[in-house]
Design a protein around this motif. Sequence first.
Motif, short mmCIF file in Angstrom:
data_model
loop_
_atom_site.label_atom_id
_atom_site.label_comp_id
_atom_site.label_asym_id
_atom_site.label_seq_id
_atom_site.Cartn_x
_atom_site.Cartn_y
_atom_site.Cartn_z
N HIS A 25 7.79 -13.15 -4.36
CA HIS A 25 7.14 -13.32 -5.36
C HIS A 25 9.08 -12.45 -6.25
O HIS A 25 10.26 -13.54 -6.35
CB HIS A 25 6.39 -13.31 -6.89
N ASN A 26 8.81 -11.15 -6.13
CA ASN A 26 10.50 -10.31 -6.41
C ASN A 26 10.38 -9.54 -5.62
O ASN A 26 9.74 -8.24 -5.69
CB ASN A 26 10.14 -10.27 -8.41
N GLU A 27 11.18 -9.17 -5.08
CA GLU A 27 11.96 -8.26 -4.37
C GLU A 27 11.48 -6.82 -4.71
O GLU A 27 11.86 -6.08 -4.43
CB GLU A 27 12.47 -9.08 -2.82
N GLU A 28 12.67 -6.90 -5.72
CA GLU A 28 13.31 -5.75 -6.46
C GLU A 28 12.27 -5.31 -7.24
O GLU A 28 12.17 -3.78 -7.57
CB GLU A 28 14.31 -6.10 -7.48
N ALA A 29 10.88 -6.26 -7.66
CA ALA A 29 10.27 -5.79 -8.27
C ALA A 29 9.81 -4.93 -7.43
O ALA A 29 8.73 -3.96 -7.05
CB ALA A 29 9.40 -6.67 -9.21
N ALA A 30 9.04 -5.06 -6.32
CA ALA A 30 8.66 -4.77 -5.08
C ALA A 30 8.74 -3.27 -4.57
O ALA A 30 8.14 -2.25 -4.53
CB ALA A 30 7.98 -5.91 -3.95
N ILE A 31 10.60 -3.59 -5.07
CA ILE A 31 10.90 -2.04 -4.46
C ILE A 31 10.35 -1.29 -5.47
O ILE A 31 10.15 -0.07 -5.18
CB ILE A 31 12.03 -2.06 -4.37
N ILE A 32 10.62 -1.71 -6.72
CA ILE A 32 9.77 -0.41 -7.76
C ILE A 32 8.97 -0.08 -8.09
O ILE A 32 8.46 1.14 -7.82
CB ILE A 32 10.11 -1.41 -8.95
N GLN A 33 7.83 -0.94 -6.70
CA GLN A 33 6.04 -0.56 -7.41
C GLN A 33 6.06 0.63 -5.96
O GLN A 33 5.88 1.74 -5.74
CB GLN A 33 5.51 -1.63 -6.79
N LEU A 34 6.53 -0.45 -4.48
CA LEU A 34 7.63 0.59 -3.62
C LEU A 34 7.32 2.38 -4.37
O LEU A 34 7.11 3.17 -3.46
CB LEU A 34 7.61 0.35 -2.11
N GLN A 35 8.40 2.72 -5.01
CA GLN A 35 8.63 3.65 -4.83
C GLN A 35 7.80 4.77 -6.22
O GLN A 35 8.35 6.13 -5.75
CB GLN A 35 9.54 4.14 -5.90
N ILE A 36 6.92 3.89 -6.18
CA ILE A 36 5.21 4.68 -7.83
C ILE A 36 4.37 4.26 -7.20
O ILE A 36 3.43 5.46 -7.01
CB ILE A 36 5.85 4.40 -8.48
N ILE A 37 4.03 3.72 -5.59
CA ILE A 37 3.15 3.68 -5.10
C ILE A 37 3.48 3.89 -3.70
O ILE A 37 4.05 3.15 -3.19
CB ILE A 37 2.19 2.27 -4.78
N SER A 38 3.27 5.14 -2.49
CA SER A 38 3.50 4.65 -1.12
C SER A 38 2.84 3.25 -0.18
O SER A 38 2.11 2.48 -0.96
CB SER A 38 3.35 5.99 -0.76
N TYR A 39 3.83 2.88 0.63
CA TYR A 39 3.53 2.32 0.93
C TYR A 39 2.17 1.68 1.93
O TYR A 39 1.46 0.89 1.65
CB TYR A 39 4.74 1.72 2.13
N PHE A 40 1.91 3.36 2.29
CA PHE A 40 0.57 3.12 3.08
C PHE A 40 0.01 3.33 2.30
O PHE A 40 -1.81 2.72 2.85
CB PHE A 40 0.53 4.71 4.43
N ARG A 41 -0.83 3.26 0.81
CA ARG A 41 -1.79 3.16 -0.09
C ARG A 41 -1.49 1.37 -0.37
O ARG A 41 -2.81 0.72 -0.52
CB ARG A 41 -1.47 4.37 -1.79
N ILE A 42 -0.89 0.75 -0.77
CA ILE A 42 -1.04 -0.54 -0.61
C ILE A 42 -0.67 -1.77 0.26
O ILE A 42 -1.78 -2.12 0.41
CB ILE A 42 0.86 -0.74 -1.49
N ALA A 43 -0.25 -0.46 1.74
CA ALA A 43 -1.03 -1.20 2.92
C ALA A 43 -2.40 -1.64 3.31
O ALA A 43 -3.03 -2.59 4.23
CB ALA A 43 -0.53 -0.18 4.23
N ASN A 44 -3.74 -0.66 2.65
CA ASN A 44 -5.02 -0.33 2.53
C ASN A 44 -5.58 -1.94 1.92
O ASN A 44 -5.88 -3.07 2.51
CB ASN A 44 -5.38 0.84 1.46
N TYR A 45 -4.67 -2.64 1.56
CA TYR A 45 -5.04 -3.75 0.17
C TYR A 45 -4.11 -5.09 0.89
O TYR A 45 -5.06 -5.81 0.88
CB TYR A 45 -4.48 -3.29 -1.04
N LEU A 46 -3.22 -4.58 1.49
CA LEU A 46 -2.14 -6.29 2.40
C LEU A 46 -3.36 -6.24 4.26
O LEU A 46 -3.55 -7.34 4.17
CB LEU A 46 -1.05 -5.29 2.87
N LYS A 47 -4.58 -5.33 3.68
CA LYS A 47 -4.90 -5.89 5.79
C LYS A 47 -5.68 -6.55 5.53
O LYS A 47 -5.98 -7.44 6.59
CB LYS A 47 -5.64 -4.00 5.87
N SER A 48 -6.48 -7.09 3.91
CA SER A 48 -6.94 -7.72 3.53
C SER A 48 -6.67 -9.31 3.43
O SER A 48 -7.24 -10.42 3.88
CB SER A 48 -8.22 -7.95 2.39
#
Length: 297
Positions: A25-48
């Motif tokens: 929905h918003n790539e710039e906002a996504a980058i901000i989130q990736l800066q404070i939450i590592s990608y592999f932590r979010i990847a755990n939730y992307l798997k679903s």
Amino acid sequence: MNYTKQPLDYPQIIAQLKSRGLLFHNEEAAIIQLQIISYFRIANYLKSFEVVGSNHVFLPNSYFEDALELYYFDKKLRNLLFSAIQSIEVALRSKVIHKVSLKHGAFWFTDISLATNHAMYQDNLTQIKKEVKRSKEEFIQEHFAKYDSPDVPPVWKTLEVTSFGLLSKLFCNLSDNKVKKQIARELNLPQHLCLESWVKCFVVLRNCIAHHARVWNRRFPQIPQLNVNLRGKWINTAHVRPNKLYAIICCLAYLQDAIHCDNDFKQQFCDLLAQYPSVNLHHMGFPRNFQDEPLWN
């Protein structure tokens, strides 16, 4: 096989995810989130949101923000569960200290005759001494400033600075089943084996929470004893998956009712679900209409 993958910058991560079918929905906002939450932590939730059996290909209409919402739901869920586990841990600790010491003395945990498994007894005692030694609590330091024998403080001081995992091991390894049954009954459970299995599950869950690990759809290696005749309001366990979170949450809720009759744990949990209506309860092992169960009603 050698690992050859190189680190990616945030725009590269987003480009890779988009190539796999993930939407934003918003790539710039996504980058901000990736800066404070590592990608592999979010990847755990992307798997679903991935196609089962694919090489990280996402289902149609899957959004990064959906996984992010799951992450924040799981974060709030861990906080709620940690608070519930904490109150149960403190209550169990208090009852073990009081009941067992009145019957077996101030240093019962050093008596090998009270241990079912002697190897575990030795491991527990070694760990107790380590945890007491590194404690900075004033009452521990004041004790050693005044006493030098025995080499550990009495149980009412010692168990206050030991971990929940060690408390669980001490309780489970205690050979006096009569006093363990008394403790279980004070927690509205029929026998100590049920309490032991529940506490072991709580320790595993607490360790996950302490390491900020995903819990919402996790399969747990330790399962609670569910098919027991309980005096309090309980659930129909016929189709409950004991290795999923629902089973453990029900155990937590039951003991919360036994310890604090005016607790709002179940209400807080239902309020959290209302905040995140898109969360798939099936992934947590929740049956349909779980609110109609006596425990939740």
